[in-house]
Design a protein around this motif. Structure first.
Motif, PDB file in Angstrom:
ATOM      1  N   GLU A 183       0.683  -4.992  -4.229  1.00 42.65           N
ATOM      2  CA  GLU A 183       0.822  -4.247  -5.476  1.00 42.65           C
ATOM      3  C   GLU A 183       1.619  -5.038  -6.510  1.00 42.65           C
ATOM      4  O   GLU A 183       1.348  -4.956  -7.697  1.00 42.65           O
ATOM      5  CB  GLU A 183       1.510  -2.897  -5.226  1.00 42.65           C
ATOM      6  CG  GLU A 183       0.690  -1.937  -4.392  1.00 42.65           C
ATOM      7  CD  GLU A 183      -0.483  -1.357  -5.156  1.00 42.65           C
ATOM      8  OE1 GLU A 183      -0.279  -0.860  -6.272  1.00 42.65           O
ATOM      9  OE2 GLU A 183      -1.610  -1.419  -4.623  1.00 42.65           O
TER      10      GLU A 183
ATOM     11  N   LYS B 247       1.033  -2.110  -0.109  1.00 41.27           N
ATOM     12  CA  LYS B 247       0.524  -0.745   0.032  1.00 41.27           C
ATOM     13  C   LYS B 247      -0.468  -0.700   1.183  1.00 41.27           C
ATOM     14  O   LYS B 247      -1.338  -1.553   1.299  1.00 41.27           O
ATOM     15  CB  LYS B 247      -0.152  -0.295  -1.263  1.00 41.27           C
ATOM     16  CG  LYS B 247      -0.632   1.130  -1.217  1.00 41.27           C
ATOM     17  CD  LYS B 247      -1.136   1.586  -2.566  1.00 41.27           C
ATOM     18  CE  LYS B 247      -1.479   3.060  -2.496  1.00 41.27           C
ATOM     19  NZ  LYS B 247      -1.691   3.629  -3.791  1.00 41.27           N
ATOM     20  N   LYS B 248      -0.298   0.326   2.022  1.00 37.54           N
ATOM     21  CA  LYS B 248      -1.246   0.590   3.108  1.00 37.54           C
ATOM     22  C   LYS B 248      -1.502   2.090   3.094  1.00 37.54           C
ATOM     23  O   LYS B 248      -0.608   2.870   3.429  1.00 37.54           O
ATOM     24  CB  LYS B 248      -0.697   0.144   4.456  1.00 37.54           C
ATOM     25  CG  LYS B 248      -1.685   0.369   5.583  1.00 37.54           C
ATOM     26  CD  LYS B 248      -1.169  -0.155   6.893  1.00 37.54           C
ATOM     27  CE  LYS B 248      -2.227   0.081   7.970  1.00 37.54           C
ATOM     28  NZ  LYS B 248      -1.748  -0.321   9.279  1.00 37.54           N
ATOM     29  N   GLY B 249      -2.698   2.470   2.670  1.00 35.50           N
ATOM     30  CA  GLY B 249      -2.994   3.890   2.520  1.00 35.50           C
ATOM     31  C   GLY B 249      -2.093   4.487   1.451  1.00 35.50           C
ATOM     32  O   GLY B 249      -2.021   3.977   0.335  1.00 35.50           O
ATOM     33  N   ASN B 250      -1.346   5.535   1.802  1.00 34.93           N
ATOM     34  CA  ASN B 250      -0.419   6.172   0.861  1.00 34.93           C
ATOM     35  C   ASN B 250       0.990   5.613   0.959  1.00 34.93           C
ATOM     36  O   ASN B 250       1.884   6.080   0.257  1.00 34.93           O
ATOM     37  CB  ASN B 250      -0.379   7.683   1.104  1.00 34.93           C
ATOM     38  CG  ASN B 250      -1.694   8.342   0.750  1.00 34.93           C
ATOM     39  OD1 ASN B 250      -2.393   7.897  -0.158  1.00 34.93           O
ATOM     40  ND2 ASN B 250      -2.044   9.395   1.470  1.00 34.93           N
ATOM     41  N   LEU B 251       1.201   4.649   1.836  1.00 36.54           N
ATOM     42  CA  LEU B 251       2.530   4.098   2.082  1.00 36.54           C
ATOM     43  C   LEU B 251       2.769   2.850   1.231  1.00 36.54           C
ATOM     44  O   LEU B 251       1.980   1.904   1.274  1.00 36.54           O
ATOM     45  CB  LEU B 251       2.672   3.742   3.571  1.00 36.54           C
ATOM     46  CG  LEU B 251       3.967   3.074   3.997  1.00 36.54           C
ATOM     47  CD1 LEU B 251       5.140   4.028   3.823  1.00 36.54           C
ATOM     48  CD2 LEU B 251       3.863   2.615   5.440  1.00 36.54           C
ATOM     49  N   ASN B 252       3.858   2.856   0.452  1.00 39.69           N
ATOM     50  CA  ASN B 252       4.303   1.672  -0.278  1.00 39.69           C
ATOM     51  C   ASN B 252       5.541   1.121   0.406  1.00 39.69           C
ATOM     52  O   ASN B 252       6.463   1.882   0.735  1.00 39.69           O
ATOM     53  CB  ASN B 252       4.650   2.004  -1.733  1.00 39.69           C
ATOM     54  CG  ASN B 252       3.433   2.104  -2.607  1.00 39.69           C
ATOM     55  OD1 ASN B 252       2.374   1.591  -2.286  1.00 39.69           O
ATOM     56  ND2 ASN B 252       3.560   2.781  -3.726  1.00 39.69           N
TER      57      ASN B 252
END
Length: 115
Positions: free
Chosen positions: A93, A103-108
C-alpha cells in the motif's frame, strides 16, 4: 483539443514516473507485537530474495519477491508439532525509506525500518 489533453496527460505521467524515487524493500521491517508493545516482530528482506522472521518462532520466512505492487513471502508455518509450507501475497500500500504498509484482505500491517 482532445489531442492536446492527451499530450498533457502523457507528459504529466512521464514526469511523475521520472521524479518518483524507487525505495528498496531490502532491510529489517518491524512492528510492535500486539498486546506486547514493548516487543517487536517482523521480517527481514535480504538481497537475492532471502527472507527471515524477526521474533516469530511459528512463522519462518525463507524467500521473498516483489511483482509490481505485490510482495510474495514464502516459508514454513510451525505449530502444534506440525509444519507446512506457505506463500502469502500481500499488496504494498505504501513504501518509504522508513515505512512499509502491507495489506492482506482487510488487514493492514504497518512496519517501520529497523536501523
Amino acid at each position: 483539443m482532445q489531442l492536446k489533453l492527451l499530450l498533457i496527460s502523457c507528459i504529466a505521467s512521464a514526469l511523475v514516473i521520472a521524479c518518483s524515487e524507487t525505495v528498496s524493500l531490502e532491510g529489517r521491517w518491524v512492528e510492535p507485537i500486539p498486546g506486547m508493545e514493548n516487543k517487536i516482530q517482523g521480517i527481514e528482506l535480504a538481497k537475492g530474495g532471502q527472507a527471515s522472521s524477526i521474533n516469530m518462532a511459528t512463522l519462518q520466512y525463507e524467500k521473498w519477491d516483489q511483482q509490481g505492487n505485490k510482495l510474495i513471502l514464502s516459508g514454513k508455518s510451525i505449530g502444534n508439532g506440525q509444519s507446512g509450507d506457505f506463500t502469502d501475497i500481500l499488496t504494498i500500500e505504501k513504501v518509504t525509506d522508513n515505512e512499509l504498509v502491507l495489506k492482506k484482505g482487510n488487514l493492514n500491517i504497518t512496519y517501520h525500518r529497523q536501523q
